[in-house]
Design a protein around this motif. Sequence first.
Motif, short mmCIF file in Angstrom:
data_model
loop_
_atom_site.label_atom_id
_atom_site.label_comp_id
_atom_site.label_asym_id
_atom_site.label_seq_id
_atom_site.Cartn_x
_atom_site.Cartn_y
_atom_site.Cartn_z
N THR A 3 0.86 -1.18 0.00
CA THR A 3 0.00 0.00 0.00
C THR A 3 0.89 1.23 0.00
O THR A 3 2.11 1.13 0.17
CB THR A 3 -0.92 0.03 1.23
N ARG A 4 0.27 2.38 -0.19
CA ARG A 4 1.09 3.61 -0.20
C ARG A 4 0.27 4.79 0.31
O ARG A 4 -0.96 4.78 0.30
CB ARG A 4 1.64 3.88 -1.59
N PHE A 5 1.00 5.80 0.72
CA PHE A 5 0.41 7.11 0.98
C PHE A 5 1.17 8.05 0.07
O PHE A 5 2.41 8.03 0.04
CB PHE A 5 0.58 7.48 2.46
N ALA A 6 0.43 8.85 -0.70
CA ALA A 6 1.09 9.67 -1.74
C ALA A 6 0.65 11.13 -1.64
O ALA A 6 -0.12 11.60 -2.47
CB ALA A 6 0.75 9.10 -3.12
N PRO A 7 1.12 11.84 -0.62
CA PRO A 7 0.68 13.24 -0.50
C PRO A 7 1.40 14.14 -1.50
O PRO A 7 2.49 13.82 -1.97
CB PRO A 7 1.12 13.60 0.93
N MET A 39 6.11 10.94 -2.69
CA MET A 39 5.81 12.36 -2.74
C MET A 39 5.29 12.70 -4.14
O MET A 39 6.04 12.59 -5.12
CB MET A 39 7.06 13.20 -2.43
N ASP A 40 4.03 13.09 -4.22
CA ASP A 40 3.44 13.46 -5.50
C ASP A 40 3.75 14.94 -5.75
O ASP A 40 2.89 15.82 -5.60
CB ASP A 40 1.94 13.17 -5.51
N ASP A 41 5.00 15.17 -6.14
CA ASP A 41 5.51 16.55 -6.23
C ASP A 41 5.73 17.00 -7.67
O ASP A 41 6.66 17.74 -7.96
CB ASP A 41 6.83 16.65 -5.44
N ILE A 212 -5.04 2.71 -1.63
CA ILE A 212 -5.93 3.12 -0.54
C ILE A 212 -5.92 4.64 -0.48
O ILE A 212 -4.84 5.25 -0.37
CB ILE A 212 -5.45 2.50 0.79
N ARG A 213 -7.07 5.26 -0.63
CA ARG A 213 -7.13 6.73 -0.67
C ARG A 213 -8.55 7.18 -0.36
O ARG A 213 -9.46 6.36 -0.23
CB ARG A 213 -6.65 7.23 -2.04
N GLY A 214 -8.74 8.51 -0.30
CA GLY A 214 -10.03 9.05 0.11
C GLY A 214 -11.11 8.88 -0.95
O GLY A 214 -10.82 8.79 -2.15
#
Length: 285
Positions: A3-7, A39-41, A212-214
């Motif tokens: 899974t990932r978190f990609a802010p 990082m979605d930069d 996994i995201r909003g």
Amino acid sequence: MITRFAPSPTGPLHLGHAYSAMFAFDMAMAAGGTFLLRMDDIDRVRSKPEFEAQAIDDLHWLGLSWPEPVMHESQSTARFQAALKRLEALDLLYPCSCSRADIANAASAPQEGVPTHGPDGQIYPGTCRNRPMSSFRDGDAIRLNMRKAIAASPLLPCFVETGSSHAGTHQLVADDLLTTIGDVAVARKGMAAAYHLCVVVDDHAQAISHVIRGADLYDATRIHVLLFHLLRLPIPIYHHHRLIRDEAGKRLAKRDDARAIAKYRADGATPNDIRQMVGLPASSI
Ligand code: GLU
């Protein structure tokens, strides 16, 4: 499970981000899997190193960890170009010079029951659709010709969603792609690629098995699934979770500094206080 978190490091992380990151972390840990940070930069103007540093510090404070190095979307340019080349080779792309105002002006008067906006903003009226890629000029965006994309996919893909509000297997439907999404931008003026293409290419590069995201991104999922399919890449499982809202029921936004994790930390909250605030079980780590 990966899974990932990609802010996007364009502002401080708030409670909604904390929820999403902890949710993805907990899911991976419960399955003996891996949690990754990205990082979605890609937006070089709005992304700031100080927001990235603060995000990493907040996530560590929350008890999350991930294998290093952290992937940066801004360093995936070659991958994005390769994906654009692949779509171009399938004759699915065209350059577009329309501004937002051009698009708004060219859109036909709204008909009752016909959507005017989709997950990629105003549905593109098709002004530049007949331009060949050879006419691309600096400053143009690049769009996916949805009719051709559908014609190239006699069997449209389906995807599995495990989030409770849309749980099930969902088949993409041609009519629905045409009327509610249309010719999405896969590259924007001055950027290597647009969000929808970046997220697909990078989720594949990180071998994400569960996105996994909003729930705010649920409607964009059909675009992502179609891009995975056109690029011949495996489609991950999706899980869209509920959104964290303020007392007035409004979704938290980046500028909502009052709910920034850093603010709660400064006020003496513990990571388990944050877990409790967003309705996640206390961490046993
Ligand atoms: N980077 C996106 C955001 O900050 C999320 C990407 C995704 O989960 O698809 O909202």
